[in-house]
Design a protein around this motif. Structure first.
Motif, mmCIF file in Angstrom:
data_model
loop_
_atom_site.group_PDB
_atom_site.id
_atom_site.type_symbol
_atom_site.label_atom_id
_atom_site.label_comp_id
_atom_site.label_asym_id
_atom_site.label_seq_id
_atom_site.Cartn_x
_atom_site.Cartn_y
_atom_site.Cartn_z
ATOM 1 N N LYS A 160 0.597 -1.609 -0.186
ATOM 2 C CA LYS A 160 0.181 -0.010 0.057
ATOM 3 C C LYS A 160 1.349 1.166 0.351
ATOM 4 O O LYS A 160 0.794 2.343 -0.797
ATOM 5 N N SER A 163 1.933 1.504 -3.423
ATOM 6 C CA SER A 163 1.240 1.938 -4.688
ATOM 7 C C SER A 163 0.646 3.685 -4.636
ATOM 8 O O SER A 163 1.490 3.976 -4.854
ATOM 9 N N ARG A 168 -0.889 4.826 -8.077
ATOM 10 C CA ARG A 168 -1.404 3.830 -8.900
ATOM 11 C C ARG A 168 -1.204 2.652 -8.227
ATOM 12 O O ARG A 168 -0.125 2.299 -7.162
ATOM 13 N N GLU A 169 -1.617 2.031 -9.138
ATOM 14 C CA GLU A 169 -1.685 0.440 -8.706
ATOM 15 C C GLU A 169 0.257 0.175 -9.199
ATOM 16 O O GLU A 169 0.934 0.090 -9.731
#
Length: 435
Positions: A160, A163, A168-169
């Motif tokens: 987490k 990202s 973003r992912e």
């Protein structure tokens, strides 16, 4: 004043007789002698007690040094049933003597290409995840590779944070890996996780590999690093020194049993360091925070090194020994070794004593900047990372590094535009305005 037994001799009573004055003088002389003897005796007692205290303190220190379990160990009673059975077998038989004949595989004739940098990051502290994410944000480039490994308890939070740093992912060139072994430092589980991560990284494209400490911070941009590496093909930046027989680990060369999350001393056995050295193999030591070529990374990830790994699992403080020992003795090794590109301090500086543990570098706090920045700046051209940095105590230091990273990014990006016909040198990049 009346003459009396406590009367000062310098204030003689005029009516005193000669005999009386002589008696008073003699009494005063006796008191002075007794007082001096008393003071001398007190001094002797103080010296004696001080020396005795020092001897007792040194004796206690040596007792603690030799008997306190450092690095921290577990008790046999804590082992799982499966690990307890393994431990009983090791107590009965010791290390397999066939592992004593160490033979490293020869250097393979292969050459890598490309210009991508891979970053291998170990994350072991939840309070450093914000720092890890900030460093990732400064280092991320789409063409490079990133592998972060941590214990399962940290992995989700780490993902987490990373990202979030990108907004973003995570893309395909950023991977997370769960530690299969205990990540406890000083023991082989930590090293086994590095070997597994190296093997995972061989599936990604890269030419140079930087191993990241979770308390380190970059002082140059990836563009600067790439330029630096390109000018030094076939060079590995790794600390390789002769083994120091006075090192703190020497009195603790017990045989260790590392099973899952436990590390337990095997009673009645020791790691056979001297026996192996007598057979012609040599030991070396150095920092585990290295930068290596893909060729050396491939060698370290090879299954052919497994017999040596099987031996080293029984040793304490593996990380500071295993990599330097391998690199120093690879048969037909056809690459160069240079000094590491990481800067840190172990020495006491102006009252700065904050560190992670007794055997860790000091924290580089803003408050102590004036005492060490001169040494850092004198080595800056050949330093990529500094440690140990903290988000709370090193704010101005990180801002200073960020300004350098951003300036270099613009410098090398401009140099890549078509109107420029030559690649700028590292020296010219530094002359454009280091703080």
């Amino acid at each position: 004043r009346e003459c009396g037994p406590t009367f000062d001799v310098v204030n003689h009573c005029p009516e005193s007789t000669s005999a009386q004055r002589m008696e008073r003088d003699l009494g005063l002389w006796r008191r002075k002698v007794l007082r001096r003897c008393y003071m001398s005796l007190r001094l002797d007692v103080v010296i004696f007690l001080s020396v005795a205290s020092m001897i007792a303190g040194v004796s206690l220190y040596h007792f603690e040094f030799n008997h306190t379990a450092w690095p921290p160990q577990d008790s046999i009673e804590d082992l799982s049933p499966e690990c307890a059975r393994e431990h009983a077998e090791l107590e009965a038989s010791g290390i397999d003597h066939s592992l004593f004949n160490v033979s490293l595989p020869p250097w393979p004739a292969e050459a890598a290409s490309g210009s991508a940098i891979a970053y291998l990051a170990s994350c072991g502290h939840v309070d450093r995840l914000d720092l890890v994410a900030r460093v990732f944000q400064r280092l991320y480039r789409p063409g490079d590779a990133y592998l972060y490994h941590a214990d399962e308890i940290l992995l989700e939070a780490l993902g987490k944070r990373l990202s979030g740093a990108l907004g973003r992912e995570l893309p395909s060139n950023v991977r997370l890996l769960k530690n299969e072994h205990s990540g406890r430092v000083y023991y082989f589980g930590h090293t086994a996780n590095i070997v597994l991560a190296l093997r995972k990284l061989m599936d990604m494209e890269w030419r140079w590999l930087i191993r990241l400490h979770d308390g380190s911070y970059p002082v140059h941009s990836p563009e600067y690093m790439r330029n630096y590496f390109s000018a030094r093909p076939g060079v590995n930046f790794i600390d390789v020194k002769p083994f120091n027989p006075e090192h703190w680990m020497v009195p603790r060369l017990d045989m260790m049993h590392c099973c899952r999350s436990w590390a337990v001393r095997v009673a009645g056995h020791h790691f056979p360091q001297d026996e192996i050295e007598q057979s012609g193999f040599s030991w070396f030591q150095g920092s585990e925070w290295w930068v290596i070529t893909r060729e050396l990374g491939s060698y370290l990830a090879s299954e052919k090194l497994q017999p040596f790994f099987d031996l080293m699992q029984y040793r304490v403080n593996v990380e500071e020994i295993i990599w330097a020992t391998i690199v120093a003795q690879i048969p037909d090794f056809a690459q160069l070794v240079a000094q590491p590109l990481i800067w840190f301090l172990f020495d006491h500086i102006a009252g700065v004593t904050t560190r992670d543990s007794e055997h860790s570098p000091i924290h580089l706090d803003d408050a102590s900047w004036e005492f060490w920045h001169g040494d850092l700046e004198s080595r800056l051209a050949d330093t990529f990372f500094i440690l140990t940095v903290t988000t709370s105590g090193s704010k101005r230091l990180m801002q200073w590094a960020d300004s350098t990273i951003e300036r270099e990014r613009h410098f090398f990006s401009a140099a890549a535009e078509p109107e420029l016909t030559s690649e700028p040198s590292i020296d010219s990049a530094l002359r454009t305005g280091l703080p």
